[in-house]
Design a protein around this motif. Structure first.
Motif, short mmCIF file in Angstrom:
data_model
loop_
_atom_site.label_atom_id
_atom_site.label_comp_id
_atom_site.label_asym_id
_atom_site.label_seq_id
_atom_site.Cartn_x
_atom_site.Cartn_y
_atom_site.Cartn_z
N ALA A 192 0.83 -1.21 0.00
CA ALA A 192 0.00 0.00 0.00
C ALA A 192 0.86 1.26 0.00
O ALA A 192 0.52 2.26 -0.65
CB ALA A 192 -0.93 0.00 1.21
N GLU A 193 2.00 1.23 0.70
CA GLU A 193 2.90 2.40 0.71
C GLU A 193 3.54 2.61 -0.65
O GLU A 193 3.68 3.75 -1.11
CB GLU A 193 3.98 2.22 1.78
CG GLU A 193 3.47 2.30 3.19
CD GLU A 193 4.56 2.05 4.22
OE1 GLU A 193 5.73 1.78 3.85
OE2 GLU A 193 4.25 2.12 5.43
N GLU A 200 2.27 1.63 -3.54
CA GLU A 200 1.21 2.11 -4.43
C GLU A 200 0.93 3.59 -4.20
O GLU A 200 0.75 4.35 -5.15
CB GLU A 200 -0.06 1.30 -4.21
CG GLU A 200 0.01 -0.10 -4.77
CD GLU A 200 -1.26 -0.89 -4.53
OE1 GLU A 200 -1.85 -0.77 -3.43
OE2 GLU A 200 -1.66 -1.63 -5.44
N ALA A 201 0.89 4.02 -2.93
CA ALA A 201 0.65 5.44 -2.62
C ALA A 201 1.78 6.30 -3.16
O ALA A 201 1.54 7.39 -3.69
CB ALA A 201 0.50 5.62 -1.11
N TRP A 202 3.02 5.83 -3.05
CA TRP A 202 4.17 6.56 -3.58
C TRP A 202 4.04 6.71 -5.10
O TRP A 202 4.25 7.81 -5.64
CB TRP A 202 5.47 5.83 -3.21
CG TRP A 202 6.69 6.43 -3.80
CD1 TRP A 202 7.40 7.51 -3.34
CD2 TRP A 202 7.38 6.00 -4.99
NE1 TRP A 202 8.47 7.76 -4.17
CE2 TRP A 202 8.47 6.85 -5.18
CE3 TRP A 202 7.15 4.96 -5.89
CZ2 TRP A 202 9.35 6.70 -6.26
CZ3 TRP A 202 8.02 4.82 -6.96
CH2 TRP A 202 9.12 5.68 -7.14
N GLN A 228 1.26 6.61 -6.89
CA GLN A 228 0.15 7.53 -7.17
C GLN A 228 0.58 8.98 -6.98
O GLN A 228 0.19 9.85 -7.76
CB GLN A 228 -1.06 7.20 -6.29
CG GLN A 228 -1.72 5.87 -6.64
CD GLN A 228 -2.18 5.80 -8.10
OE1 GLN A 228 -2.74 6.75 -8.62
NE2 GLN A 228 -1.92 4.68 -8.74
#
Length: 84
Positions: free
Chosen positions: A58-59, A61-63, A65
């Motif tokens: 999730a981290e 993917e957030a990076w 995005q």
């Protein structure tokens, strides 16, 4: 880079799999981490230098995005400046 649908369903990804997902070598990942302080930090499985490194999916993917959003904003800003 592969679509997020190809990511493992678990919350952690090992460094070799992350390299494959981002399509970078181990040294390429090291350069990316050194150049970009916002890149997610790994979770080490032990204190040894050779301990396996895991990343929170999730981290990462957030990076990604955030990088995409910054790119899109920069493109929008540059196209607005060209039309004025």
């Amino acid at each position: 880079m592969h679509p997020s649908s190809t990511l493992p369903s678990k919350g952690l990804i090992r460094q070799p799999a992350l390299c494959q997902w981002l399509d970078v070598t181990r040294s390429g990942l090291a350069k990316l981490k050194a150049k970009d302080s916002t890149f997610p930090k790994p979770i080490k499985d032990g204190d040894a230098r050779q301990a396996a490194a895991y990343y929170v999916v999730a981290e990462v993917e957030a990076w990604l995005q955030a990088k995409i959003a910054a790119r899109d904003k920069a493109q929008a800003d540059s196209s607005e400046g060209a039309t004025q």
